[in-house]
Design a protein around this motif. Structure first.
Motif, PDB file in Angstrom:
ATOM      1  N   ASN A 149       0.870  -1.173   0.000  1.00 51.49           N
ATOM      2  CA  ASN A 149       0.000   0.000   0.000  1.00 51.49           C
ATOM      3  C   ASN A 149       0.910   1.227   0.000  1.00 51.49           C
ATOM      4  O   ASN A 149       1.285   1.745   1.050  1.00 51.49           O
ATOM      5  CB  ASN A 149      -0.908  -0.016   1.226  1.00 51.49           C
ATOM      6  CG  ASN A 149      -1.967   1.078   1.179  1.00 51.49           C
ATOM      7  OD1 ASN A 149      -1.757   2.123   0.563  1.00 51.49           O
ATOM      8  ND2 ASN A 149      -3.084   0.841   1.829  1.00 51.49           N
ATOM      9  N   THR A 150       1.285   1.664  -1.197  1.00 60.01           N
ATOM     10  CA  THR A 150       2.314   2.699  -1.347  1.00 60.01           C
ATOM     11  C   THR A 150       1.951   3.984  -0.621  1.00 60.01           C
ATOM     12  O   THR A 150       2.791   4.580   0.062  1.00 60.01           O
ATOM     13  CB  THR A 150       2.551   2.989  -2.840  1.00 60.01           C
ATOM     14  OG1 THR A 150       2.724   1.754  -3.543  1.00 60.01           O
ATOM     15  CG2 THR A 150       3.798   3.828  -3.024  1.00 60.01           C
ATOM     16  N   ASP A 151       0.712   4.419  -0.745  1.00 62.96           N
ATOM     17  CA  ASP A 151       0.292   5.674  -0.092  1.00 62.96           C
ATOM     18  C   ASP A 151       0.386   5.568   1.420  1.00 62.96           C
ATOM     19  O   ASP A 151       0.860   6.497   2.090  1.00 62.96           O
ATOM     20  CB  ASP A 151      -1.137   6.039  -0.505  1.00 62.96           C
ATOM     21  CG  ASP A 151      -1.244   6.450  -1.966  1.00 62.96           C
ATOM     22  OD1 ASP A 151      -0.199   6.830  -2.544  1.00 62.96           O
ATOM     23  OD2 ASP A 151      -2.346   6.374  -2.533  1.00 62.96           O
ATOM     24  N   ALA A 152      -0.055   4.440   1.964  1.00 61.84           N
ATOM     25  CA  ALA A 152      -0.009   4.253   3.413  1.00 61.84           C
ATOM     26  C   ALA A 152       1.429   4.206   3.925  1.00 61.84           C
ATOM     27  O   ALA A 152       1.747   4.755   4.987  1.00 61.84           O
ATOM     28  CB  ALA A 152      -0.755   2.987   3.799  1.00 61.84           C
ATOM     29  N   VAL A 153       2.304   3.550   3.169  1.00 60.00           N
ATOM     30  CA  VAL A 153       3.717   3.499   3.547  1.00 60.00           C
ATOM     31  C   VAL A 153       4.321   4.895   3.539  1.00 60.00           C
ATOM     32  O   VAL A 153       5.028   5.304   4.478  1.00 60.00           O
ATOM     33  CB  VAL A 153       4.501   2.555   2.596  1.00 60.00           C
ATOM     34  CG1 VAL A 153       6.015   2.720   2.806  1.00 60.00           C
ATOM     35  CG2 VAL A 153       4.099   1.109   2.836  1.00 60.00           C
ATOM     36  N   HIS A 154       4.036   5.652   2.501  1.00 58.81           N
ATOM     37  CA  HIS A 154       4.554   7.026   2.415  1.00 58.81           C
ATOM     38  C   HIS A 154       4.083   7.864   3.594  1.00 58.81           C
ATOM     39  O   HIS A 154       4.866   8.632   4.174  1.00 58.81           O
ATOM     40  CB  HIS A 154       4.100   7.673   1.103  1.00 58.81           C
ATOM     41  CG  HIS A 154       4.856   7.200  -0.085  1.00 58.81           C
ATOM     42  ND1 HIS A 154       4.358   7.277  -1.373  1.00 58.81           N
ATOM     43  CD2 HIS A 154       6.070   6.640  -0.197  1.00 58.81           C
ATOM     44  CE1 HIS A 154       5.230   6.777  -2.214  1.00 58.81           C
ATOM     45  NE2 HIS A 154       6.278   6.380  -1.531  1.00 58.81           N
ATOM     46  N   ASP A 155       2.812   7.728   3.950  1.00 59.38           N
ATOM     47  CA  ASP A 155       2.263   8.506   5.071  1.00 59.38           C
ATOM     48  C   ASP A 155       2.978   8.169   6.376  1.00 59.38           C
ATOM     49  O   ASP A 155       3.322   9.064   7.161  1.00 59.38           O
ATOM     50  CB  ASP A 155       0.763   8.247   5.211  1.00 59.38           C
ATOM     51  CG  ASP A 155      -0.054   8.882   4.102  1.00 59.38           C
ATOM     52  OD1 ASP A 155       0.495   9.760   3.402  1.00 59.38           O
ATOM     53  OD2 ASP A 155      -1.222   8.492   3.914  1.00 59.38           O
TER      54      ASP A 155
END
Length: 383
Positions: A149-155
């Motif tokens: 989950n790229t967005d969640a990891v970035h957050d």
């Protein structure tokens, strides 16, 4: 992105000078410099070997052989610089490699790592040993893709500057799903505060290694092993690909003789042309058997008709009766105790309720598995 390894690796480790051992300078002649036993090894059957001598601490010949093979099988685009021995560090299995990366980058009691469950448990074990906190960001399980989950990891990374390593298992264990390279590159391009570690223990069953990316991105390390596709679990050889700067750090940290002469000898033979062809042929056979076994198992009553996760490794995961953990555990136990067929219960992992992870064996082993599996499952559900 302004990635600076000196800001990631602990200062005393970054500046560490490797231990100078007796075999750094000379490996031939009358060797009276390392306090070895000149009368040779015991038992007597080993007298014609060199096991009374310390092994090569650098393993350059083996590193070159591995780098050459991975350059030939590289699937990454626009990588100008090829892998060399300077990009490699060896460990006693990938577990030692994992531990070394955590020790290099994480200050005990302060820094953290990020893992993406369900995933390989040794990341958390090594973190606990090193007093490093584990932060979790689940894989995408709702669509059965088990992708990052790229967005969640970035957050999470943006909110927590104490995270120094992100561990990605690709193909995943127990998910069997390879993380899309585009997602990995997106993370590498957007985060410069730590290392992205891609664990590729099963990569030869799917292809598409990211090892070549270490000469494009300074913030990636790629782990591989000879335990799976090469069938050499017993020699315990783990491989870390990294930038030359990071490789220097890891090689300075390691014990001077951590890779035995026997391990090196067997590993070199594994990278001969005939051995590599045999490995690739075996991987193809396993992939073919995997699909045959999957078709048979998912045709059974009380087994979901779709596998769980991906088919990128040498195992598959199936779900029993809509995620019935109790039934799956009973089946697992009876298979092991009554049929002497051992699989792995994975029902307690995120997104894996009622799941069994099954390594693909030989055709004969798979036939026995299917026979016993179907028999015991029918008995359990008829009761």
């Amino acid at each position: 992105m302004a990635f600076d390894l000196q800001n990631i690796v602990r200062p005393k480790i970054y500046n560490l000078e490797p231990y100078r051992c007796a075999r750094d300078d000379f490996q031939e002649g009358i060797l009276l410099d390392a306090n070895e036993n000149a009368h040779g090894p015991v038992p007597q059957a080993l007298l014609n070997t060199s096991l009374h001598r310390y092994p090569d601490p650098h393993q350059i010949q083996l590193k070159n052989a591995i780098a050459e093979y991975r350059n030939k099988t590289n699937s990454c685009d626009n990588i100008k610089e090829e892998l060399t021995a300077e990009n490699l560090c060896f460990g006693v299995g990938s577990d030692e490699s994992i531990d070394a990366l955590i020790r290099a980058c994480c200050v005990p009691g302060k820094d953290k790592i990020l893992v993406l469950p369900p995933t390989y448990s040794m990341y958390s074990v090594s973190s606990s040993i090193n007093d490093v906190e584990v932060v979790k960001c689940p894989l995408i399980v709702e669509d059965n893709s088990f992708q990052m989950n790229t967005d969640a990891v970035h957050d999470l990374l943006k909110k927590d500057p104490l995270i120094k390593i992100v561990f990605l298992t690709s193909p995943g264990n127990p998910t069997g799903a390879k993380i899309e390279t585009s997602r990995i590159e997106q993370l590498l391009q957007s985060w410069d505060k730590g290392m992205v570690v891609v664990d590729e223990a099963y990569i030869d069953f799917s292809g598409g290694s990211t090892a070549a990316l270490v000469n494009k991105y300074p913030n990636i390390c790629v782990l591989q092993t000879l335990s799976k596709s090469f069938g050499l679990a017993g020699i315990r050889l783990g491989i870390t690909f990294s930038s030359k700067e990071m490789s220097r750090v890891l090689n300075a940290m390691k014990a001077p003789y951590n890779i035995s002469s026997s391990t090196s000898e067997f590993a070199l033979k594994a990278f001969e042309d005939s051995s590599l062809k045999a490995m690739e042929d075996n991987a193809k056979k396993i992939n073919t058997e995997k699909l045959r076994l999957l078709k048979r198992l998912t045709s059974l009553k009380n087994v979901d008709d779709e596998h769980v996760g991906g088919l990128d490794a040498n195992f598959l995961m199936i779900r029993i009766k809509d995620g019935d953990n109790e039934l799956a555990q009973k089946l697992y136990y009876k298979l092991a105790t009554e049929s002497k067929v051992v699989v792995r219960f994975r029902g307690n992992e995120l997104g894996c309720s009622g799941c069994l992870r099954i390594t693909v064996g030989t055709p004969e082993e798979n036939d026995i598995l299917f026979r016993e599996f179907s028999k015991i499952l029918a008995e359990l559900t008829a009761a």
